[in-house]
Design a protein around this motif. Sequence first.
Motif, PDB file in Angstrom:
ATOM      1  N   GLN A  14      -3.283 -17.832  -8.136  1.00  0.00           N
ATOM      2  CA  GLN A  14      -2.751 -18.812  -9.092  1.00  0.00           C
ATOM      3  C   GLN A  14      -1.691 -18.216 -10.015  1.00  0.00           C
ATOM      4  N   LYS A  15      -1.496 -16.894  -9.917  1.00  0.00           N
ATOM      5  CA  LYS A  15      -0.396 -16.283 -10.672  1.00  0.00           C
ATOM      6  C   LYS A  15       0.921 -16.556  -9.957  1.00  0.00           C
ATOM      7  N   GLY A  16       1.975 -16.769 -10.730  1.00  0.00           N
ATOM      8  CA  GLY A  16       3.300 -16.908 -10.123  1.00  0.00           C
ATOM      9  C   GLY A  16       3.938 -15.544  -9.905  1.00  0.00           C
ATOM     10  N   GLY A  17       4.869 -15.471  -8.990  1.00  0.00           N
ATOM     11  CA  GLY A  17       5.678 -14.272  -8.813  1.00  0.00           C
ATOM     12  C   GLY A  17       4.982 -13.091  -8.172  1.00  0.00           C
ATOM     13  N   VAL A  18       3.887 -13.319  -7.460  1.00  0.00           N
ATOM     14  CA  VAL A  18       3.157 -12.203  -6.849  1.00  0.00           C
ATOM     15  C   VAL A  18       3.519 -11.981  -5.371  1.00  0.00           C
ATOM     16  N   GLY A  19       4.349 -12.871  -4.830  1.00  0.00           N
ATOM     17  CA  GLY A  19       4.757 -12.710  -3.424  1.00  0.00           C
ATOM     18  C   GLY A  19       4.115 -13.692  -2.465  1.00  0.00           C
ATOM     19  N   LYS A  20       3.575 -14.793  -2.977  1.00  0.00           N
ATOM     20  CA  LYS A  20       2.964 -15.796  -2.085  1.00  0.00           C
ATOM     21  C   LYS A  20       3.990 -16.383  -1.122  1.00  0.00           C
ATOM     22  N   THR A  21       5.102 -16.866  -1.684  1.00  0.00           N
ATOM     23  CA  THR A  21       6.079 -17.561  -0.849  1.00  0.00           C
ATOM     24  C   THR A  21       6.750 -16.596   0.131  1.00  0.00           C
ATOM     25  N   THR A  22       7.130 -15.425  -0.370  1.00  0.00           N
ATOM     26  CA  THR A  22       7.734 -14.411   0.499  1.00  0.00           C
ATOM     27  C   THR A  22       6.785 -14.068   1.649  1.00  0.00           C
ATOM     28  N   SER A  23       5.508 -13.936   1.326  1.00  0.00           N
ATOM     29  CA  SER A  23       4.520 -13.611   2.363  1.00  0.00           C
ATOM     30  C   SER A  23       4.323 -14.778   3.327  1.00  0.00           C
ATOM     31  N   THR A 187       1.426  -6.244  -2.816  1.00  0.00           N
ATOM     32  CA  THR A 187       2.862  -6.529  -2.712  1.00  0.00           C
ATOM     33  C   THR A 187       3.661  -5.774  -3.779  1.00  0.00           C
ATOM     34  N   MET A 188       4.936  -5.625  -3.494  1.00  0.00           N
ATOM     35  CA  MET A 188       5.890  -4.986  -4.417  1.00  0.00           C
ATOM     36  C   MET A 188       5.422  -3.587  -4.811  1.00  0.00           C
ATOM     37  N   PHE A 189       4.884  -2.900  -3.824  1.00  0.00           N
ATOM     38  CA  PHE A 189       4.433  -1.522  -4.019  1.00  0.00           C
ATOM     39  C   PHE A 189       5.645  -0.596  -4.147  1.00  0.00           C
ATOM     40  N   CYS A 215       0.813  -2.180   3.139  1.00  0.00           N
ATOM     41  CA  CYS A 215       1.293  -2.639   1.828  1.00  0.00           C
ATOM     42  C   CYS A 215       2.699  -3.202   2.010  1.00  0.00           C
ATOM     43  N   ILE A 216       3.054  -4.187   1.200  1.00  0.00           N
ATOM     44  CA  ILE A 216       4.445  -4.646   1.190  1.00  0.00           C
ATOM     45  C   ILE A 216       5.170  -3.919   0.057  1.00  0.00           C
ATOM     46  N   LYS A 217       6.149  -3.119   0.428  1.00  0.00           N
ATOM     47  CA  LYS A 217       6.886  -2.364  -0.601  1.00  0.00           C
ATOM     48  C   LYS A 217       7.898  -3.258  -1.308  1.00  0.00           C
ATOM     49  N   ARG A 218       8.266  -2.825  -2.499  1.00  0.00           N
ATOM     50  CA  ARG A 218       9.374  -3.491  -3.173  1.00  0.00           C
ATOM     51  C   ARG A 218      10.633  -3.242  -2.354  1.00  0.00           C
ATOM     52  N   ASN A 219      11.367  -4.295  -2.015  1.00  0.00           N
ATOM     53  CA  ASN A 219      12.521  -4.158  -1.124  1.00  0.00           C
ATOM     54  C   ASN A 219      13.537  -5.248  -1.461  1.00  0.00           C
ATOM     55  N   VAL A 220      14.740  -4.835  -1.857  1.00  0.00           N
ATOM     56  CA  VAL A 220      15.724  -5.832  -2.316  1.00  0.00           C
ATOM     57  C   VAL A 220      16.059  -6.869  -1.256  1.00  0.00           C
ATOM     58  N   LYS A 221      16.022  -6.462  -0.003  1.00  0.00           N
ATOM     59  CA  LYS A 221      16.367  -7.404   1.076  1.00  0.00           C
ATOM     60  C   LYS A 221      15.404  -8.594   1.096  1.00  0.00           C
ATOM     61  N   LEU A 222      14.142  -8.334   0.782  1.00  0.00           N
ATOM     62  CA  LEU A 222      13.162  -9.431   0.738  1.00  0.00           C
ATOM     63  C   LEU A 222      13.508 -10.416  -0.368  1.00  0.00           C
ATOM     64  N   GLY A 223      14.070  -9.902  -1.459  1.00  0.00           N
ATOM     65  CA  GLY A 223      14.480 -10.774  -2.544  1.00  0.00           C
ATOM     66  C   GLY A 223      15.752 -11.549  -2.224  1.00  0.00           C
ATOM     67  N   GLU A 224      16.613 -10.971  -1.403  1.00  0.00           N
ATOM     68  CA  GLU A 224      17.902 -11.612  -1.094  1.00  0.00           C
ATOM     69  C   GLU A 224      17.786 -12.698  -0.016  1.00  0.00           C
TER      70      GLU A 224
HETATM   71  P1  ADP Z   1       5.261 -16.421  -5.634  1.00  0.00           P
HETATM   72  O1  ADP Z   1       5.437 -17.369  -4.489  1.00  0.00           O
HETATM   73  O2  ADP Z   1       3.884 -15.836  -5.704  1.00  0.00           O
HETATM   74  O3  ADP Z   1       5.680 -17.031  -6.933  1.00  0.00           O
HETATM   75  P2  ADP Z   1       7.563 -15.043  -4.559  1.00  0.00           P
HETATM   76  O4  ADP Z   1       7.266 -14.742  -3.130  1.00  0.00           O
HETATM   77  O5  ADP Z   1       8.441 -16.220  -4.822  1.00  0.00           O
HETATM   78  O6  ADP Z   1       6.218 -15.160  -5.385  1.00  0.00           O
HETATM   79  O7  ADP Z   1       8.171 -13.717  -5.202  1.00  0.00           O
HETATM   80  C1  ADP Z   1       8.633 -13.688  -6.538  1.00  0.00           C
HETATM   81  C2  ADP Z   1      10.023 -13.070  -6.590  1.00  0.00           C
HETATM   82  O8  ADP Z   1       9.970 -11.720  -6.141  1.00  0.00           O
HETATM   83  C3  ADP Z   1      11.030 -13.767  -5.688  1.00  0.00           C
HETATM   84  O9  ADP Z   1      12.283 -13.728  -6.285  1.00  0.00           O
HETATM   85  C4  ADP Z   1      11.015 -12.908  -4.414  1.00  0.00           C
HETATM   86  O10 ADP Z   1      12.227 -12.993  -3.722  1.00  0.00           O
HETATM   87  C5  ADP Z   1      10.763 -11.535  -4.974  1.00  0.00           C
HETATM   88  N1  ADP Z   1       9.981 -10.681  -4.056  1.00  0.00           N
HETATM   89  C6  ADP Z   1       8.849 -11.009  -3.403  1.00  0.00           C
HETATM   90  N2  ADP Z   1       8.368  -9.956  -2.707  1.00  0.00           N
HETATM   91  C7  ADP Z   1       9.223  -8.928  -2.932  1.00  0.00           C
HETATM   92  C8  ADP Z   1       9.276  -7.561  -2.501  1.00  0.00           C
HETATM   93  N3  ADP Z   1       8.339  -7.052  -1.694  1.00  0.00           N
HETATM   94  N4  ADP Z   1      10.305  -6.804  -2.939  1.00  0.00           N
HETATM   95  C9  ADP Z   1      11.229  -7.308  -3.768  1.00  0.00           C
HETATM   96  N5  ADP Z   1      11.257  -8.574  -4.202  1.00  0.00           N
HETATM   97  C10 ADP Z   1      10.260  -9.390  -3.804  1.00  0.00           C
END
Ligand code: ADP
Length: 257
Positions: A14-23, A187-189, A215-224
Amino acid sequence: MKSFNTKIIAILNQKGGVGKTTSSINIASFLAITETPTLLIDMDPQANASSGLGIDINNHKSIYDIMINNVNIKKCILQTKIDYLDIIPSHTKLSGAEIELVSMFTRESILKDALQSVLGKYKYIIIDTPPSLGLLTINVLTASKSLIIPIQCEYYALEGLSQLLNTIRLIQKNLNPELNIEGILITMFDSRLNMSHQVVSEVKEYFGDKVYKTCIKRNVKLGEAPSFGKPIILYDASSTGAQNYMNLVSEMLNNNE
Ligand code: ADP
Ligand code: MG
């Protein structure tokens, strides 16, 4: 056509920004890459999983129509750019659904009931969830077989988890006795940060072997990638992020053999 024993897995915290959508996007994509028929459902009114796969949410029927307007689920399923991957997009209208659902009969099981007619068509259904424990999330918990809980490496990573686990127990008791935890995903290790290692050891202490080895590492490409409407496999297949999610999906598939 082949009929599958469909497994419904929700990505939940239920926390935002933890990587749910990316995952959600990348687990679903890598499942599809292995020719595993997969349906991704975007259950978050922010619709980031839909836009992250390049879908213009205003041109399509959405999960809102299923939840509120009783539209046939098959009319809401779209093909994506990736073979074997379909999606039910979200819509910003869904933000009103929490309130609209309150007065509805069988309001906790609308999603579960709607999914009955596509069971067998997919091997996996992956559900991205909103950052709350409201009726939309309760519908997801009622419909799902298991949960992947992403935990971000940050201060207070474990905060809110006891509330989440409590909600899961209540759902198990009252609505869905079969619900279980598929895995805990770090995530974002960042290996350079002490804090990252600390979070990993706390999470392992708490959840034991439920924690994925990957583990999912912090990776700029995932953010882009989402701003190009692409999953990481189509945006940069050689990135660390792509490798991490590929390894995660093979670990997941192994666990499910
Ligand atoms: P949630 O769905 O839990 O709110 P997101 O998947 O949207 O989380 O991730 C939050 C932000 O962090 C987004 O901008 C996303 O692109 C970024 N992000 C997610 N996972 C990573 C990662 N492993 N490394 C860098 N940025 C990430
Ligand atoms: Mg999200």
